[in-house]
Design a protein around this motif. Structure first.
Motif, PDB file in Angstrom:
ATOM      1  N   TYR A  13      -0.998  -9.255 -19.213  1.00  0.00           N
ATOM      2  CA  TYR A  13      -0.528  -8.294 -18.219  1.00  0.00           C
ATOM      3  C   TYR A  13      -1.604  -8.001 -17.200  1.00  0.00           C
ATOM      4  O   TYR A  13      -2.793  -8.127 -17.468  1.00  0.00           O
ATOM      5  CB  TYR A  13      -0.117  -6.982 -18.892  1.00  0.00           C
ATOM      6  N   GLU A  14      -1.177  -7.589 -16.016  1.00  0.00           N
ATOM      7  CA  GLU A  14      -2.077  -7.138 -14.963  1.00  0.00           C
ATOM      8  C   GLU A  14      -1.657  -5.733 -14.573  1.00  0.00           C
ATOM      9  O   GLU A  14      -0.521  -5.329 -14.810  1.00  0.00           O
ATOM     10  CB  GLU A  14      -1.975  -8.049 -13.739  1.00  0.00           C
ATOM     11  N   ALA A  15      -2.576  -5.008 -13.972  1.00  0.00           N
ATOM     12  CA  ALA A  15      -2.277  -3.661 -13.501  1.00  0.00           C
ATOM     13  C   ALA A  15      -2.724  -3.530 -12.056  1.00  0.00           C
ATOM     14  O   ALA A  15      -3.760  -4.071 -11.667  1.00  0.00           O
ATOM     15  CB  ALA A  15      -2.971  -2.628 -14.355  1.00  0.00           C
ATOM     16  N   ALA A  16      -1.924  -2.825 -11.280  1.00  0.00           N
ATOM     17  CA  ALA A  16      -2.268  -2.542  -9.890  1.00  0.00           C
ATOM     18  C   ALA A  16      -2.232  -1.026  -9.714  1.00  0.00           C
ATOM     19  O   ALA A  16      -1.251  -0.384 -10.077  1.00  0.00           O
ATOM     20  CB  ALA A  16      -1.275  -3.205  -8.945  1.00  0.00           C
ATOM     21  N   VAL A  17      -3.318  -0.458  -9.196  1.00  0.00           N
ATOM     22  CA  VAL A  17      -3.401   0.977  -8.955  1.00  0.00           C
ATOM     23  C   VAL A  17      -3.400   1.187  -7.447  1.00  0.00           C
ATOM     24  O   VAL A  17      -4.194   0.601  -6.728  1.00  0.00           O
ATOM     25  CB  VAL A  17      -4.683   1.572  -9.588  1.00  0.00           C
ATOM     26  N   VAL A  18      -2.470   2.040  -6.994  1.00  0.00           N
ATOM     27  CA  VAL A  18      -2.308   2.301  -5.566  1.00  0.00           C
ATOM     28  C   VAL A  18      -2.374   3.801  -5.332  1.00  0.00           C
ATOM     29  O   VAL A  18      -1.689   4.571  -6.006  1.00  0.00           O
ATOM     30  CB  VAL A  18      -0.956   1.747  -5.054  1.00  0.00           C
ATOM     31  N   SER A  19      -3.184   4.212  -4.358  1.00  0.00           N
ATOM     32  CA  SER A  19      -3.286   5.618  -3.983  1.00  0.00           C
ATOM     33  C   SER A  19      -2.591   5.801  -2.640  1.00  0.00           C
ATOM     34  O   SER A  19      -2.840   5.053  -1.701  1.00  0.00           O
ATOM     35  CB  SER A  19      -4.750   6.032  -3.879  1.00  0.00           C
ATOM     36  N   ASP A  20      -1.733   6.802  -2.561  1.00  0.00           N
ATOM     37  CA  ASP A  20      -0.943   7.047  -1.355  1.00  0.00           C
ATOM     38  C   ASP A  20      -1.570   8.180  -0.540  1.00  0.00           C
ATOM     39  O   ASP A  20      -1.175   9.337  -0.659  1.00  0.00           O
ATOM     40  CB  ASP A  20       0.494   7.404  -1.763  1.00  0.00           C
ATOM     41  N   ASP A  21      -2.565   7.862   0.268  1.00  0.00           N
ATOM     42  CA  ASP A  21      -3.231   8.833   1.139  1.00  0.00           C
ATOM     43  C   ASP A  21      -3.668  10.098   0.418  1.00  0.00           C
ATOM     44  O   ASP A  21      -3.552  11.199   0.935  1.00  0.00           O
ATOM     45  CB  ASP A  21      -2.326   9.201   2.321  1.00  0.00           C
ATOM     46  N   GLY A  22      -4.135   9.957  -0.817  1.00  0.00           N
ATOM     47  CA  GLY A  22      -4.626  11.095  -1.570  1.00  0.00           C
ATOM     48  C   GLY A  22      -3.563  11.976  -2.181  1.00  0.00           C
ATOM     49  O   GLY A  22      -3.862  12.931  -2.874  1.00  0.00           O
ATOM     50  N   ARG A  23      -2.300  11.691  -1.948  1.00  0.00           N
ATOM     51  CA  ARG A  23      -1.227  12.525  -2.500  1.00  0.00           C
ATOM     52  C   ARG A  23      -0.935  12.164  -3.943  1.00  0.00           C
ATOM     53  O   ARG A  23      -0.824  13.021  -4.790  1.00  0.00           O
ATOM     54  CB  ARG A  23       0.050  12.379  -1.667  1.00  0.00           C
ATOM     55  N   SER A  24      -0.777  10.898  -4.245  1.00  0.00           N
ATOM     56  CA  SER A  24      -0.415  10.476  -5.590  1.00  0.00           C
ATOM     57  C   SER A  24      -0.990   9.099  -5.855  1.00  0.00           C
ATOM     58  O   SER A  24      -1.098   8.276  -4.954  1.00  0.00           O
ATOM     59  CB  SER A  24       1.112  10.427  -5.726  1.00  0.00           C
ATOM     60  N   THR A  25      -1.356   8.877  -7.092  1.00  0.00           N
ATOM     61  CA  THR A  25      -1.837   7.567  -7.507  1.00  0.00           C
ATOM     62  C   THR A  25      -0.835   6.999  -8.494  1.00  0.00           C
ATOM     63  O   THR A  25      -0.386   7.697  -9.391  1.00  0.00           O
ATOM     64  CB  THR A  25      -3.227   7.669  -8.158  1.00  0.00           C
ATOM     65  N   GLU A  26      -0.458   5.740  -8.290  1.00  0.00           N
ATOM     66  CA  GLU A  26       0.486   5.068  -9.185  1.00  0.00           C
ATOM     67  C   GLU A  26      -0.177   3.843  -9.800  1.00  0.00           C
ATOM     68  O   GLU A  26      -0.941   3.150  -9.143  1.00  0.00           O
ATOM     69  CB  GLU A  26       1.740   4.624  -8.439  1.00  0.00           C
ATOM     70  N   CYS A  27       0.147   3.587 -11.060  1.00  0.00           N
ATOM     71  CA  CYS A  27      -0.329   2.403 -11.761  1.00  0.00           C
ATOM     72  C   CYS A  27       0.891   1.589 -12.173  1.00  0.00           C
ATOM     73  O   CYS A  27       1.780   2.103 -12.859  1.00  0.00           O
ATOM     74  CB  CYS A  27      -1.136   2.793 -12.989  1.00  0.00           C
TER      75      CYS A  27
END
Length: 58
Positions: A13-27
């Protein structure tokens, strides 16, 4: 022990972490070698407020 049972198959598996302009982080976690048929259904995403440290759950 049942010697007739199939050998378990484990996926990488791989994981991608994305931050949306400091509002929320999703993995998002997804299989590394997923085929085209499963590409849109073989993943899971969690928002930062929805997960916790594994150490706190022990």
């Amino acid at each position: 022990m049942d010697r007739d049972s199939p050998t378990p198959r484990y996926e990488a598996y791989e994981a991608a972490v994305v931050s949306d302009d400091g509002r929320s982080t999703e993995c998002t976690i997804f299989p590394r070698d997923v085929d085209d048929e499963r590409r849109t259904t073989a993943w899971i995403t969690a928002r930062e407020e929805a997960y916790c440290s594994a150490a706190t759950m022990r």
